[in-house]
Design a protein around this motif. Structure first.
Motif, PDB file in Angstrom:
ATOM      1  N   TRP A 368       2.078 -39.738 107.621  1.00 14.59           N
ATOM      2  CA  TRP A 368       2.894 -38.551 107.898  1.00 14.59           C
ATOM      3  C   TRP A 368       2.275 -37.376 107.154  1.00 14.59           C
ATOM      4  O   TRP A 368       2.029 -37.441 105.958  1.00 14.59           O
ATOM      5  CB  TRP A 368       4.323 -38.783 107.423  1.00 14.59           C
ATOM      6  N   PRO A 369       1.953 -36.284 107.871  1.00 12.35           N
ATOM      7  CA  PRO A 369       1.278 -35.158 107.187  1.00 12.35           C
ATOM      8  C   PRO A 369       2.203 -34.498 106.175  1.00 12.35           C
ATOM      9  O   PRO A 369       3.415 -34.379 106.385  1.00 12.35           O
ATOM     10  CB  PRO A 369       0.938 -34.225 108.355  1.00 12.35           C
ATOM     11  N   THR A 370       1.591 -34.012 105.098  1.00 11.95           N
ATOM     12  CA  THR A 370       2.348 -33.300 104.067  1.00 11.95           C
ATOM     13  C   THR A 370       2.586 -31.859 104.504  1.00 11.95           C
ATOM     14  O   THR A 370       2.010 -31.372 105.487  1.00 11.95           O
ATOM     15  CB  THR A 370       1.585 -33.343 102.748  1.00 11.95           C
ATOM     16  N   ASN A 371       3.428 -31.157 103.734  1.00 14.68           N
ATOM     17  CA  ASN A 371       3.708 -29.747 104.044  1.00 14.68           C
ATOM     18  C   ASN A 371       2.459 -28.882 103.918  1.00 14.68           C
ATOM     19  O   ASN A 371       2.254 -27.950 104.703  1.00 14.68           O
ATOM     20  CB  ASN A 371       4.821 -29.224 103.130  1.00 14.68           C
ATOM     21  N   GLU A 372       1.633 -29.174 102.933  1.00 10.96           N
ATOM     22  CA  GLU A 372       0.412 -28.391 102.765  1.00 10.96           C
ATOM     23  C   GLU A 372      -0.517 -28.568 103.962  1.00 10.96           C
ATOM     24  O   GLU A 372      -1.148 -27.607 104.437  1.00 10.96           O
ATOM     25  CB  GLU A 372      -0.303 -28.790 101.462  1.00 10.96           C
ATOM     26  N   GLU A 373      -0.621 -29.811 104.462  1.00  7.08           N
ATOM     27  CA  GLU A 373      -1.479 -30.061 105.625  1.00  7.08           C
ATOM     28  C   GLU A 373      -0.953 -29.358 106.868  1.00  7.08           C
ATOM     29  O   GLU A 373      -1.728 -28.842 107.681  1.00  7.08           O
ATOM     30  CB  GLU A 373      -1.604 -31.562 105.866  1.00  7.08           C
ATOM     31  N   ALA A 377      -3.028 -26.494 108.876  1.00  3.00           N
ATOM     32  CA  ALA A 377      -3.351 -26.673 110.299  1.00  3.00           C
ATOM     33  C   ALA A 377      -2.846 -25.504 111.127  1.00  3.00           C
ATOM     34  O   ALA A 377      -3.522 -25.042 112.053  1.00  3.00           O
ATOM     35  CB  ALA A 377      -2.745 -27.996 110.801  1.00  3.00           C
ATOM     36  N   GLU A 378      -1.647 -25.000 110.803  1.00  2.00           N
ATOM     37  CA  GLU A 378      -1.109 -23.849 111.534  1.00  2.00           C
ATOM     38  C   GLU A 378      -1.957 -22.598 111.284  1.00  2.00           C
ATOM     39  O   GLU A 378      -2.214 -21.801 112.207  1.00  2.00           O
ATOM     40  CB  GLU A 378       0.340 -23.614 111.108  1.00  2.00           C
ATOM     41  N   LYS A 379      -2.393 -22.407 110.051  1.00  4.79           N
ATOM     42  CA  LYS A 379      -3.218 -21.247 109.728  1.00  4.79           C
ATOM     43  C   LYS A 379      -4.562 -21.300 110.458  1.00  4.79           C
ATOM     44  O   LYS A 379      -5.039 -20.294 111.019  1.00  4.79           O
ATOM     45  CB  LYS A 379      -3.441 -21.203 108.211  1.00  4.79           C
ATOM     46  N   LYS A 385      -7.267 -18.634 117.465  1.00  6.39           N
ATOM     47  CA  LYS A 385      -6.783 -17.816 118.571  1.00  6.39           C
ATOM     48  C   LYS A 385      -7.149 -16.349 118.386  1.00  6.39           C
ATOM     49  O   LYS A 385      -7.450 -15.643 119.352  1.00  6.39           O
ATOM     50  CB  LYS A 385      -5.268 -17.974 118.705  1.00  6.39           C
ATOM     51  N   LEU A 386      -7.101 -15.880 117.131  1.00  9.85           N
ATOM     52  CA  LEU A 386      -7.439 -14.480 116.885  1.00  9.85           C
ATOM     53  C   LEU A 386      -8.916 -14.206 117.129  1.00  9.85           C
ATOM     54  O   LEU A 386      -9.297 -13.094 117.502  1.00  9.85           O
ATOM     55  CB  LEU A 386      -7.052 -14.100 115.448  1.00  9.85           C
ATOM     56  N   ALA A 399      -1.061 -14.777 120.255  1.00  6.60           N
ATOM     57  CA  ALA A 399      -0.419 -16.037 119.846  1.00  6.60           C
ATOM     58  C   ALA A 399       0.107 -16.823 121.028  1.00  6.60           C
ATOM     59  O   ALA A 399       0.315 -18.041 120.938  1.00  6.60           O
ATOM     60  CB  ALA A 399       0.713 -15.749 118.855  1.00  6.60           C
ATOM     61  N   TRP A 400       0.337 -16.148 122.160  1.00  5.37           N
ATOM     62  CA  TRP A 400       0.885 -16.831 123.342  1.00  5.37           C
ATOM     63  C   TRP A 400      -0.197 -17.307 124.296  1.00  5.37           C
ATOM     64  O   TRP A 400       0.097 -17.790 125.387  1.00  5.37           O
ATOM     65  CB  TRP A 400       1.835 -15.886 124.090  1.00  5.37           C
TER      66      TRP A 400
END
Length: 796
Positions: A368-373, A377-379, A385-386, A399-400
């Motif tokens: 199960w991934p941790t909060n930091e991971e 990953a989101e960043k 995308k940018l 972002a869409w």
């Protein structure tokens, strides 16, 4: 004197050579005896020491076996219809829709002056014949609903088919109309109880033509029931003869119901509960078949599966007291008898109504991934995308933007899982003038349209308003696709807008479809976690049938009242309006649980059009009736079975779908709904309950030779880029003329490739690449409750 040298014989080239004895893969008897060195196995020694019977003893043994079988038949025959037993339940069914059986039924009720007649609240007519010491119960199902007729035949001991001479006065063939043919076909496929055929209104035929008329009708009856002799029902003596035959004839076994408890509801009482919208339904009738335990589940067609509260021994209102004044005390013996509770349910032993397994979403989860991971990953996802942001777009708009890979994979998932590649775009075009199985059906359709236009010329606008043009177009497209599937089975055009390795990423190549391994537990869909599995289905079936022999409860032949709990008040009020018969069937353990059912289906002659896989059909599987979207596969031996895109006429397939467990033997009737009517399109039986059945879908990519050398050739039109050729290089190639080969190397960047074969190709040959993937049915099970009672079946 010199001695002559001894002559040595040497065999020439024409010496006879005898063939050696072939013992196969096992050792011969001689080699086995040499290896044993005179030792004898214990089994053989015991068999030799068994005492052999002489001639008189063998004759005596055969007599005992014959006498035992005769006693079993007599016990089975005497267990029904006696004064102390359950009466014969006779279903009276006319084979012409306009024929009213009231007159014929009144002759049966009034044939004996000493007979006692009574009618139950549900309309069942009971008659007791003292001279025969037999009791009979007659029920007439409504002729406006064939489903009610089939439900009545599920529990009937005898079916009395009635024919009227008035309907066949001019043409004897019209004595059985379209509706009668539907009933005969459906009842024979379902499992027909002991039949009796009677002819009424024979006085309408001239005396000189009666014998000839009876012979012509007998020929019509013989087509459906070869062993049945036509009887006449016009007088009291004829009715007595029919009752005598019903009481004395050999009972025809119906395998799927004889080992189950079943009951026809003669008295129905519903008591609503004050707390919720449910209530208790009390069904009273004669129990038949097997022992009914209060802890097992029951099924009522049109209502569903239920549990029982208790079982009472109700007083039999049709029992005759053996006294001198039998006429005064007839039908009154059971009124003063108190109601006795036979059995009450035990919550610890009672079967539960759980039909689906509740999967654990955390099962088999390794990490199960941790909060930091997750934040990292989101960043990273936003930064990617940018980077690809179009000029002039803001960060919010970027972002869409959907991911290209996700979109492509999503499209492929939909196409593969939904099997949308069965549409016409994926098939090669066939010649429209080519004859097929469906040419006759198309001609009949055109003839029908021509006649309709000539007859309905003044009402063309009204006819066009009632016509569903979209449905007509869909039917035409499906017929074209089915015709193409017959001509070019499983052949698919390689797409131009997407690479072949992405389009067929779920497929794999097999060296041999029959012998190559395939793990049945690999990549199962999520719906498989909701069903129940049997480690060995046949062994589980045998154990359950063996346990039923030691079951305790209400015995067959008793007149009982079954208390069914938690029956919805709204459902019961809707069911009452249909006036359908209440038929109660006992369930074996696990038969309320969902699993994968495989049934063998054979097409009937009523519907000459193709049936596409995953098309909605209505099934009557044993005593259940439900709608489902099955997938079809070939009925073959082996571990893997090829998926069939269409169920063609005059063919046999295996249909697979999600449904409650049904232990065989169980007949299967398959219907298709067309314009509000049900057409019987296939019949068959339950084969197994096996989720591990491998249904393999094949996709065939075709290519054509451009240049042909001695054992190699340049192939084109199979792929359109160099990367696809490298991806499928390890797969074996086959041709329609029997050659085998493989891809050697790509040529250029436009899909040409050099292939090596085991012989020289011919210019008209076609190179094929077979790809395979496993397909699964979709969860489309829909139990037909109450609403199905108003549907009408159509079998022509």
């Amino acid at each position: 004197m010199a001695l002559d040298k001894p002559q040595v014989h040497r065999s020439g080239p024409l010496k006879q050579t005898n063939k050696e004895h072939k013992t196969g893969r096992h050792r011969s008897k001689g080699s086995v005896s040499l290896a044993n060195k005179g030792k004898i196995s214990l089994k053989a020694a015991t068999k030799r020491n068994k005492r052999e019977l002489n001639r008189d003893q063998r004759r005596h043994q055969a007599t005992q076996i014959r006498q035992k079988k005769r006693e079993e038949v007599l016990v089975k025959k005497r267990s029904l219809g006696g004064l102390e037993l359950a009466p014969f339940l006779v279903a009276v069914i006319p084979l012409h829709r306009e024929f009213d059986p009231t007159t014929a039924l009144s002759i049966l009720m009034q044939c004996d002056e000493e007979a006692s007649v009574k009618t139950s609240p549900s309309g069942v007519k009971h008659i007791c014949i003292p001279r025969f010491k037999k009791r009979f119960s007659f029920v007439v199902p409504a002729n406006d609903n064939e489903l009610d007729v089939l439900d009545t035949l599920k529990v009937a001991d005898t079916v009395l088919f009635l024919l009227s001479s008035i309907n066949g006065t001019e043409y004897p063939e019209e004595i059985v109309d379209k509706w009668g043919n539907k009933i005969l076909m459906s009842s024979l496929a379902q499992g027909l109880p002991t039949p009796v055929v009677a002819l009424t209104d024979l006085d309408s035929i001239a005396p000189k033509k009666r014998q000839e008329f009876k012979q012509s009708v007998q020929k019509i009856v013989t087509k459906w029931l070869p062993d049945e002799k036509l009887l006449v029902l016009d007088k009291n003596i004829d009715a007595i003869n029919i009752l005598r035959k019903i009481g004395n004839q050999k009972r025809k076994p119906v395998l799927y119901r004889d080992k189950r408890p079943y009951l026809y509801g003669e008295e129905l009482v519903y008591e609503p509960d004050s707390e919720d919208g449910n209530g208790t339904l009390k069904v009273t009738g004669y129990l038949k078949g097997d022992v009914l335990s209060v802890n097992q589940l029951i099924h009522i067609p049109g209502l569903g599966d239920f549990q029982m509260n208790q079982i009472d021994s109700a007083p039999d209102p049709n029992k005759i007291e053996k006294t001198r004044n039998s006429e005064e005390n007839a039908m009154e013996t059971g009124i003063s008898m108190p109601i006795k509770v036979l059995e009450k349910c035990d919550p610890t032993k009672q079967e539960l109504l759980i039909s689906e397994n509740v999967p654990d979403p955390m099962e088999a989860e390794q990490t199960w991934p941790t909060n930091e991971e997750l934040v990292e990953a989101e960043k990273e996802h936003r930064q990617n995308k940018l980077k690809n942001k179009p000029k002039g777009w803001s960060d919010y708009q970027a972002a869409w933007i959907p991911d290209a890979d996700d979109q492509i994979l999503g499209d492929n998932e939909d196409n593969d899982d939904g099997d949308d590649d069965d549409d016409d775009n994926d098939f090669m075009d066939a010649d429209s003038e080519e004859k097929s199985y469906y040419s006759d059906a198309e001609d009949n359709e055109r003839d029908f349209d021509t006649v309709t236009e000539s007859e309905m010329a003044p009402n063309d606008d009204k006819y066009d308003q009632e016509l569903d043009l979209n449905a007509e177009k869909e039917e035409l497209e499906k017929m074209k696709a089915a015709k193409t599937d017959l001509t070019f089975p499983d052949e698919i055009d390689t797409p131009l807008n997407i690479t072949a390795r992405e389009r067929f990423q779920k497929y794999r190549g097999l060296e041999s479809f029959r012998t190559s391994p395939w793990d049945p537990k690999q990549n199962l869909p999520s719906d498989y976690s909701r069903i129940f599995w049997f480690k060995n289905f046949n062994a589980a079936r045998k154990n359950i049938l063996k346990q039923q022999e030691d079951k305790s409860g209400a015995l067959p032949g008793w007149y009982i009242t079954v208390h069914i709990k938690n029956v919805s008040q709204l459902m019961w009020s809707a069911f009452e309006k249909t006036k359908s018969p209440v038929v109660l069937m006992g369930l074996y353990p696990h038969e309320q649980k969902m699993s994968i059912i495989n049934v063998v289906l054979r097409r009937t002659q009523n519907h000459g059009y193709p049936i596409k896989s995953k098309e909605r059909l209505i099934f009557q599987c044993g005593f259940r009736r439900f709608a489902n979207n099955p997938i079809f596969s070939q009925h073959t031996n082996g571990h893997k079975h090829k998926f069939e895109r269409f169920f063609h006429p005059d063919s046999t397939v295996v249909a697979t779908f999600y449904a409650p467990v049904q232990f065989p033997p169980a007949p299967v009737l398959c219907y298709k709904e067309v314009l509000g009517t049900l057409i019987l399109v296939a019949t068959g039986n339950v084969m197994s309950c096996d989720p591990d059945r491998l249904i393999i879908k094949r996709a065939v990519l075709s290519g054509h030779p451009l240049k042909i050398y001695k054992k190699s050739a340049i192939i084109r039109f199979m792929f359109f880029n160099r990367e696809d050729i490298a991806y499928f290089k390890s797969c074996t190639l086959r041709t329609k003329m029997g050659r085998t080969g493989h891809i050697k190397e790509p040529l250029g960047t436009h899909g040409h490739m050099k292939c090596v074969f085991d012989g020289q190709l011919q210019s008209q040959d076609t190179v094929l690449l077979n790809l395979y993937k496993r397909v699964y049915p979709k969860w489309t099970y829909e139990s037909l409750i109450v609403s199905c009672a108003n549907n009408e079946m159509e079998t022509s």
